[in-house]
Design a protein around this motif. Sequence first.
Motif, PDB file in Angstrom:
ATOM      1  N   MET A 175      20.094  12.554 -15.089  1.00  0.00           N
ATOM      2  CA  MET A 175      21.550  12.343 -14.756  1.00  0.00           C
ATOM      3  C   MET A 175      22.345  13.675 -15.210  1.00  0.00           C
ATOM      4  O   MET A 175      23.131  14.021 -14.505  1.00  0.00           O
ATOM      5  N   ARG A 176      22.077  14.139 -16.383  1.00  0.00           N
ATOM      6  CA  ARG A 176      22.793  15.265 -16.623  1.00  0.00           C
ATOM      7  C   ARG A 176      22.797  16.525 -15.777  1.00  0.00           C
ATOM      8  O   ARG A 176      23.823  17.112 -15.526  1.00  0.00           O
ATOM      9  N   GLN A 177      21.599  16.743 -15.278  1.00  0.00           N
ATOM     10  CA  GLN A 177      21.120  17.765 -14.065  1.00  0.00           C
ATOM     11  C   GLN A 177      22.000  17.534 -13.205  1.00  0.00           C
ATOM     12  O   GLN A 177      22.401  18.322 -12.313  1.00  0.00           O
ATOM     13  N   THR A 178      22.018  16.320 -12.314  1.00  0.00           N
ATOM     14  CA  THR A 178      22.717  15.841 -11.327  1.00  0.00           C
ATOM     15  C   THR A 178      24.021  16.119 -11.440  1.00  0.00           C
ATOM     16  O   THR A 178      24.855  16.777 -10.529  1.00  0.00           O
ATOM     17  N   MET A 179      24.615  15.778 -12.710  1.00  0.00           N
ATOM     18  CA  MET A 179      26.024  15.799 -12.555  1.00  0.00           C
ATOM     19  C   MET A 179      26.297  17.407 -12.827  1.00  0.00           C
ATOM     20  O   MET A 179      27.534  17.944 -12.465  1.00  0.00           O
ATOM     21  N   GLN A 180      25.644  18.250 -13.636  1.00  0.00           N
ATOM     22  CA  GLN A 180      25.889  19.764 -13.516  1.00  0.00           C
ATOM     23  C   GLN A 180      25.803  20.373 -12.201  1.00  0.00           C
ATOM     24  O   GLN A 180      26.984  21.027 -11.899  1.00  0.00           O
ATOM     25  N   PHE A 181      25.049  19.898 -11.283  1.00  0.00           N
ATOM     26  CA  PHE A 181      24.905  20.212  -9.997  1.00  0.00           C
ATOM     27  C   PHE A 181      26.146  19.823  -9.319  1.00  0.00           C
ATOM     28  O   PHE A 181      26.726  20.700  -8.417  1.00  0.00           O
ATOM     29  N   GLU A 182      26.680  18.605  -9.301  1.00  0.00           N
ATOM     30  CA  GLU A 182      28.014  18.178  -8.708  1.00  0.00           C
ATOM     31  C   GLU A 182      29.094  18.825  -9.293  1.00  0.00           C
ATOM     32  O   GLU A 182      30.156  19.024  -8.330  1.00  0.00           O
ATOM     33  N   LEU A 183      28.974  18.938 -10.603  1.00  0.00           N
ATOM     34  CA  LEU A 183      30.361  19.921 -11.128  1.00  0.00           C
ATOM     35  C   LEU A 183      30.459  21.179 -10.590  1.00  0.00           C
ATOM     36  O   LEU A 183      31.739  21.683 -10.430  1.00  0.00           O
ATOM     37  N   LYS A 184      29.306  21.872 -10.405  1.00  0.00           N
ATOM     38  CA  LYS A 184      29.194  23.206  -9.929  1.00  0.00           C
ATOM     39  C   LYS A 184      29.914  23.228  -8.568  1.00  0.00           C
ATOM     40  O   LYS A 184      30.634  24.006  -7.863  1.00  0.00           O
ATOM     41  N   GLN A 185      29.388  22.238  -7.715  1.00  0.00           N
ATOM     42  CA  GLN A 185      29.682  22.110  -6.375  1.00  0.00           C
ATOM     43  C   GLN A 185      31.258  22.058  -6.427  1.00  0.00           C
ATOM     44  O   GLN A 185      32.053  22.418  -5.380  1.00  0.00           O
ATOM     45  N   LEU A 186      31.596  21.079  -7.253  1.00  0.00           N
ATOM     46  CA  LEU A 186      33.059  20.503  -7.207  1.00  0.00           C
ATOM     47  C   LEU A 186      33.709  21.793  -7.538  1.00  0.00           C
ATOM     48  O   LEU A 186      35.111  21.918  -6.901  1.00  0.00           O
ATOM     49  N   HIS A 187      33.685  22.480  -8.442  1.00  0.00           N
ATOM     50  CA  HIS A 187      34.515  23.789  -8.798  1.00  0.00           C
ATOM     51  C   HIS A 187      34.386  24.587  -7.494  1.00  0.00           C
ATOM     52  O   HIS A 187      35.667  25.216  -7.388  1.00  0.00           O
ATOM     53  N   GLN A 188      33.180  24.766  -7.062  1.00  0.00           N
ATOM     54  CA  GLN A 188      33.616  25.909  -5.570  1.00  0.00           C
ATOM     55  C   GLN A 188      34.381  25.216  -4.801  1.00  0.00           C
ATOM     56  O   GLN A 188      34.956  25.962  -4.114  1.00  0.00           O
ATOM     57  N   ARG A 189      34.580  24.013  -4.532  1.00  0.00           N
ATOM     58  CA  ARG A 189      35.488  23.360  -3.583  1.00  0.00           C
ATOM     59  C   ARG A 189      36.986  23.335  -3.856  1.00  0.00           C
ATOM     60  O   ARG A 189      37.730  23.732  -3.095  1.00  0.00           O
ATOM     61  N   ILE A 190      37.188  23.170  -5.234  1.00  0.00           N
ATOM     62  CA  ILE A 190      38.682  23.030  -5.452  1.00  0.00           C
ATOM     63  C   ILE A 190      39.242  24.243  -6.155  1.00  0.00           C
ATOM     64  O   ILE A 190      40.213  24.475  -6.267  1.00  0.00           O
ATOM     65  N   GLY A 191      38.491  25.206  -6.925  1.00  0.00           N
ATOM     66  CA  GLY A 191      38.679  26.166  -7.628  1.00  0.00           C
ATOM     67  C   GLY A 191      39.660  26.220  -8.696  1.00  0.00           C
ATOM     68  O   GLY A 191      40.020  27.521  -9.169  1.00  0.00           O
ATOM     69  N   VAL A 192      40.120  25.007  -9.285  1.00  0.00           N
ATOM     70  CA  VAL A 192      40.782  24.926 -10.507  1.00  0.00           C
ATOM     71  C   VAL A 192      40.148  25.580 -11.643  1.00  0.00           C
ATOM     72  O   VAL A 192      38.897  25.686 -11.877  1.00  0.00           O
ATOM     73  N   THR A 193      40.844  26.290 -12.292  1.00  0.00           N
ATOM     74  CA  THR A 193      40.520  26.819 -13.769  1.00  0.00           C
ATOM     75  C   THR A 193      39.879  25.651 -14.667  1.00  0.00           C
ATOM     76  O   THR A 193      40.535  24.858 -14.889  1.00  0.00           O
ATOM     77  N   VAL A 194      38.794  25.774 -15.145  1.00  0.00           N
ATOM     78  CA  VAL A 194      37.719  25.216 -15.894  1.00  0.00           C
ATOM     79  C   VAL A 194      37.535  25.731 -17.407  1.00  0.00           C
ATOM     80  O   VAL A 194      37.063  26.855 -17.418  1.00  0.00           O
ATOM     81  N   ILE A 195      37.838  25.181 -18.316  1.00  0.00           N
ATOM     82  CA  ILE A 195      37.287  25.491 -19.740  1.00  0.00           C
ATOM     83  C   ILE A 195      36.483  24.374 -20.099  1.00  0.00           C
ATOM     84  O   ILE A 195      36.876  23.062 -20.279  1.00  0.00           O
ATOM     85  N   TYR A 196      35.365  24.556 -20.565  1.00  0.00           N
ATOM     86  CA  TYR A 196      34.210  23.735 -20.587  1.00  0.00           C
ATOM     87  C   TYR A 196      33.561  23.821 -22.170  1.00  0.00           C
ATOM     88  O   TYR A 196      33.023  24.816 -22.090  1.00  0.00           O
ATOM     89  N   VAL A 197      33.689  22.748 -22.960  1.00  0.00           N
ATOM     90  CA  VAL A 197      32.748  23.075 -24.288  1.00  0.00           C
ATOM     91  C   VAL A 197      31.447  22.348 -24.051  1.00  0.00           C
ATOM     92  O   VAL A 197      31.343  21.026 -23.716  1.00  0.00           O
TER      93      VAL A 197
END
Length: 356
Positions: A175-197
């Motif tokens: 599930m972690r790997q699935t969510m990583q993929f989805e987060l990457k796709q989401l960032h590419q779509r919306i372009g918001v600045t992300v700071i990720y710990v």
Amino acid sequence: MTGLNSNKKSVEVCNIVKRFGDFTAVDNVSINIAPGEFCSLLGPSGSGKTTMLKIIAGYEDPTEGTVKIDGQDVGNVPVAKRNIGMVFQNYALFPHMSIAKNIAFPLEMRETPQNEIDRRVEDTLNLVGLGELGGRLPRELSGGQQQRVAVARALVFEPDILLMDEPLGALDKNMRQTMQFELKQLHQRIGVTVIYVTHDQEEALYLSDRVVVFNEGRVAQEAPPETLYNTPNSAFVANFLGECNLVPVTADGDGVSLLSGRTLNLSLKGEKGAVNMIGVRPERMTIGDAAKMCENQFDAVIEEVFFLGQGYKVIAKAEGVNWTIVSQNRLSMTKLTVGEQIPIGFDVDDAILFRD
């Protein structure tokens, strides 16, 4: 969700120090994060990365230094006025509220008109792939779906910055790997600045435009993922970002040698005397007949062999050093046995030179 792409803003962290009594959690840290960048703060537990995130969010006040968003000092701006979205590891959803109500909550706190709330909630549910689940309660969703709700709630009010603190830590590996993929796709779509710990090296390398490695409250190195992995500036960074053969060496006018006295073929660029350690990634090591063609080649004895699924990890001793070699899953690797003598090696370009 129109408007998110235009909202991305820069974050400038200037000489931040944070002390808790006699303990310095963040020690003179400066970071510049470009608008729309996905920047990960990576480091071991207690390295200062989460404290830094809380300072950016406004949950902690720095002892010294300033935080600027889009060039404006936000030191006196309360959390609620910074227009920052936050996502935590534990989701922090309201269990008695429907998914739609959870997502609507920050808009209601901002006294957004109801028709605007309805539109944004619907758009955001579709954005994170939960368009049909708005009427359900959090307990009726999987862990991955709940995390998507947390992301949706952080995005629904169109924040300038999205801060994420170990958001996938509670999920299983798949599930972690699935969510990583989805987060990457989401960032590419919306372009918001992300700071990720995160403390997960693979996650940081996969998701980020740039990674900032923390160690003992300071920035050890910051760079794009490939640069950080291939040219770490210290043994700590090399070993923290994946596995690395770290081998002490001595340097003199004749070149660089292993402690056994074996001279290595290395490109030193005129700095022989400063080199005291080399690093070689296990996947850059060669084993078997192919190693005979390497620019640095040794006769080794196999100490251990591990099957990894996608390949094999071999520990082989040569020149008094235990070298780790990772090789692809080929038929020839299945024939390796403990105690066998075998060539191993690496080329000049495979060695990382450290001057710690």
